[in-house]
Scaffold this motif. Structure first.
Motif, short mmCIF file in Angstrom:
data_model
loop_
_atom_site.label_atom_id
_atom_site.label_comp_id
_atom_site.label_asym_id
_atom_site.label_seq_id
_atom_site.Cartn_x
_atom_site.Cartn_y
_atom_site.Cartn_z
N GLY A 70 0.77 -1.23 0.00
CA GLY A 70 0.00 0.00 0.00
C GLY A 70 0.80 1.28 0.00
N LYS A 71 2.12 1.22 -0.02
CA LYS A 71 2.93 2.44 -0.02
C LYS A 71 3.01 3.02 -1.43
CE LYS A 71 5.97 0.84 3.71
NZ LYS A 71 7.38 0.58 4.11
N LYS A 72 3.44 4.28 -1.50
CA LYS A 72 3.75 4.92 -2.76
C LYS A 72 5.27 5.06 -2.87
CE LYS A 72 -0.53 7.61 -2.71
NZ LYS A 72 -1.15 8.96 -2.63
N SER A 73 5.79 4.96 -4.08
CA SER A 73 7.23 5.08 -4.30
C SER A 73 7.54 6.31 -5.14
CB SER A 73 7.78 3.83 -4.99
OG SER A 73 9.14 4.02 -5.38
N PRO A 329 -3.94 -12.49 1.28
CA PRO A 329 -3.39 -12.50 -0.09
C PRO A 329 -2.85 -11.12 -0.46
CG PRO A 329 -5.59 -13.47 -0.01
CD PRO A 329 -5.38 -12.79 1.30
N LEU A 330 -1.67 -11.10 -1.06
CA LEU A 330 -1.06 -9.87 -1.55
C LEU A 330 -0.87 -9.99 -3.05
CD1 LEU A 330 0.45 -7.14 -1.10
CD2 LEU A 330 2.54 -8.51 -0.85
N PRO A 331 -1.61 -9.21 -3.84
CA PRO A 331 -1.46 -9.29 -5.30
C PRO A 331 -0.18 -8.60 -5.76
CG PRO A 331 -3.05 -7.59 -4.73
CD PRO A 331 -2.66 -8.26 -3.44
N VAL A 332 0.47 -9.22 -6.74
CA VAL A 332 1.63 -8.61 -7.41
C VAL A 332 1.27 -8.54 -8.88
CG1 VAL A 332 4.14 -8.66 -7.68
CG2 VAL A 332 3.09 -9.79 -5.71
N PRO A 333 0.49 -7.54 -9.30
CA PRO A 333 -0.04 -7.52 -10.67
C PRO A 333 1.04 -7.45 -11.74
CG PRO A 333 -0.46 -5.43 -9.53
CD PRO A 333 0.02 -6.40 -8.50
N GLN A 334 2.18 -6.86 -11.40
CA GLN A 334 3.24 -6.75 -12.40
C GLN A 334 3.78 -8.13 -12.81
OE1 GLN A 334 3.08 -5.20 -9.49
NE2 GLN A 334 3.40 -2.99 -9.74
N LEU A 335 3.64 -9.12 -11.93
CA LEU A 335 4.12 -10.46 -12.23
C LEU A 335 2.97 -11.45 -12.43
CD1 LEU A 335 7.09 -10.70 -9.69
CD2 LEU A 335 7.20 -10.21 -12.14
N GLY A 336 1.74 -10.99 -12.23
CA GLY A 336 0.60 -11.87 -12.40
C GLY A 336 0.50 -12.95 -11.35
N ILE A 337 0.97 -12.64 -10.13
CA ILE A 337 0.93 -13.64 -9.05
C ILE A 337 0.29 -13.01 -7.81
CG2 ILE A 337 2.97 -14.87 -9.87
CD1 ILE A 337 4.57 -13.49 -7.64
N THR A 338 -0.11 -13.86 -6.89
CA THR A 338 -0.57 -13.45 -5.57
C THR A 338 0.15 -14.30 -4.54
OG1 THR A 338 -2.76 -12.78 -6.38
CG2 THR A 338 -2.56 -13.27 -4.04
N VAL A 339 0.67 -13.66 -3.50
CA VAL A 339 1.38 -14.38 -2.44
C VAL A 339 0.67 -14.16 -1.12
CG1 VAL A 339 3.60 -14.18 -3.63
CG2 VAL A 339 2.94 -12.43 -1.96
N ARG A 340 0.92 -15.04 -0.18
CA ARG A 340 0.36 -14.89 1.16
C ARG A 340 1.36 -14.09 1.99
NH1 ARG A 340 -0.81 -19.90 5.33
NH2 ARG A 340 -2.42 -18.90 6.62
N ALA A 341 0.90 -12.97 2.54
CA ALA A 341 1.81 -12.06 3.22
C ALA A 341 1.21 -11.60 4.54
CB ALA A 341 2.10 -10.85 2.33
N GLY A 351 -8.85 -3.14 11.10
CA GLY A 351 -7.71 -3.70 10.37
C GLY A 351 -8.00 -3.81 8.88
N PRO A 352 -6.97 -3.97 8.06
CA PRO A 352 -7.16 -4.03 6.61
C PRO A 352 -7.92 -5.28 6.20
CG PRO A 352 -4.91 -4.62 7.16
CD PRO A 352 -5.54 -4.14 8.43
N GLU A 353 -8.91 -5.11 5.34
CA GLU A 353 -9.64 -6.25 4.83
C GLU A 353 -8.84 -7.01 3.78
OE1 GLU A 353 -13.29 -4.68 3.39
OE2 GLU A 353 -14.08 -4.20 5.39
N ALA A 354 -7.97 -6.28 3.09
CA ALA A 354 -7.13 -6.88 2.05
C ALA A 354 -5.82 -6.11 1.99
CB ALA A 354 -7.85 -6.83 0.70
N LEU A 355 -4.82 -6.72 1.37
CA LEU A 355 -3.53 -6.07 1.20
C LEU A 355 -3.45 -5.41 -0.17
CD1 LEU A 355 -1.08 -8.69 2.75
CD2 LEU A 355 -1.94 -6.59 3.79
N ALA A 356 -3.04 -4.15 -0.18
CA ALA A 356 -2.84 -3.44 -1.44
C ALA A 356 -1.48 -3.81 -2.00
CB ALA A 356 -2.94 -1.94 -1.20
N PRO A 357 -1.30 -3.75 -3.32
CA PRO A 357 0.00 -4.10 -3.91
C PRO A 357 1.13 -3.21 -3.40
CG PRO A 357 -1.70 -3.98 -5.60
CD PRO A 357 -2.31 -3.43 -4.34
N VAL A 358 2.34 -3.72 -3.46
CA VAL A 358 3.52 -2.90 -3.14
C VAL A 358 3.87 -2.07 -4.37
CG1 VAL A 358 4.34 -4.67 -1.54
CG2 VAL A 358 5.22 -4.62 -3.88
#
Length: 378
Positions: A70-73, A329-341, A351-358
């Motif tokens: 969920g951060k911005k870079s 679940p943490l989506p990584v859309p740039q790689l087309g995968i989802t990981v458990r984080a 608390g967060p209902e879902a994890l936003a992408p990094v």
């Protein structure tokens, strides 16, 4: 993500590696807007640490994914006057600025506490260092492994045969990161009580780690006795607690109180065991007669704390973890995968209902600076 308690709080994050990003990652999971300021060239090694080759090459290493949801870079070169000006413009509109350079570096760059306070009178400016702002070690580089060694932690981890050993995870990084979270939440509460005052916070990795060893320190201060390489000896110093080999796997047992020890002996069919001349030897022989899974079940039914020693993979696959509020679940859309984080290490209605992408490296530079220009105009 639901609105967390830090919704509306903006954090300008100059940290890198593990401890600082872990802390700001926790703030993001509580609703804060975290703007991660990265240096040109993408030299934060955790972007390329762990995971598959594709993950590392794309800058989404396992270590990076675990604490940057969920951060911005934004990419800024703070050695350039124009980018320093942009940073201070962002700092003026941020509630918190966090950095983890060596003492003095941010001041030399012109983005330290005084520079930020000049732009925002109630700034919260936090520095995370290895050894603090002052003292003979303050200028030394600090890494988890080094802090484990210098803090006394390694000197009590391991057995006489092995010598000092590091704890298997970068525990000092995460202990220090949690101390930073605590400091920042306290600073936000203090701002609410006494608005308008700037606060400078300093978190030392050495202080954070040694604070966890208070019982051992006071024991030494009062008796001159020092805990050493005691292997799997229990904190309670009882022979009825410890790590035991079984017919299949290893078992950890904690029967610290007399009542727990009595229940353990009864479950083993040896109520006479406390009178034995070799309690440790007898326990070792008994536990070798069954598997660790069998003993875990037998002792748990007898209300004796016990568990088979599991790998992390086995722990996460355990039915107890199926409904965990921490792992999502943490989506990584740039790689087309989802990981458990991991998310927040506790359950809360906000608390967060879902994890936003990094964020990808520099993904939000244009949008954040454009928004900055709009805010300045307004």
């Amino acid at each position: 993500m639901t609105d967390g308690p830090l919704s509306g709080v903006r954090v300008l994050d100059l940290t890198h590696v593990l401890a600082g990003p872990y802390a700001t990652g926790q703030l993001a999971l509580m609703g804060a807007e975290v703007i991660r300021v990265e240096r040109p060239g993408g030299d934060d090694f955790v972007r390329r640490h762990g995971g598959t080759e594709a993950m590392r090459e794309a800058g989404f290493g396992a270590s990076f994914l675990s604490q940057n949801s969920g951060k911005k870079s934004v990419v800024l070169d703070l050695k350039q006057a124009s980018d320093r000006a942009r940073f201070l413009d962002l700092a003026e509109r941020a509630d918190i600025v966090v950095e983890n350079f060596r003492p003095g570096v941010v001041d030399r760059l012109g983005v330290g506490f005084e520079a930020v306070r000049a732009r925002r009178a109630d700034a919260i400016f936090a520095s995370l260092t290895g050894y603090g702002q002052d003292g003979p070690l303050s200028g030394r580089p600090a890494y988890d492994h080094i802090l484990q060694g210098i803090s006394g932690l390694m000197a009590m981890t391991g057995a006489p045969e092995s010598g000092p050993m590091r704890v298997g995870l970068p525990i000092v990084d995460y202990v220090a990161g949690q101390a930073l979270v605590q400091a920042l939440l306290g600073a936000l509460l203090q701002r609410a009580r006494r608005p308008g005052e700037a606060q400078r916070l300093s978190v030392s990795m050495l202080d954070a780690m040694t604070a966890f060893m208070g019982p051992y320190a006071i024991q030494h201060e009062t008796t001159r006795q020092l805990r050493g390489l005691e292997g799997n000896r229990a904190f309670a110093d009882t022979p009825f607690s410890g790590r035991f080999d079984t017919a299949d796997g290893a078992l950890v047992v904690t029967a610290n109180s007399p009542a727990q020890a009595a229940r353990l002996c009864a479950a083993l069919g040896r109520p006479d065991l406390p009178e034995s001349a070799d309690v440790a030897g007898d326990l070792a022989a008994i536990f070798r007669t069954r598997s660790a899974d069998d003993w875990e079940e037998i002792l748990s039914v007898a209300h004796v704390p016990a568990a088979r020693i599991r790998t992390l993979a086995e722990a996460l696959a355990h039915p107890q973890m199926a409904g965990s509020p921490t792992w999502k679940p943490l989506p990584v859309p740039q790689l087309g995968i989802t990981v458990r984080a991991p998310a927040l290490p506790f359950d809360a209605p906000w608390g967060p209902e879902a994890l936003a992408p990094v964020p990808a490296f520099g993904e939000h530079t244009d949008s954040v600076l454009t928004d900055l220009t709009k805010e300045a105009a307004e």
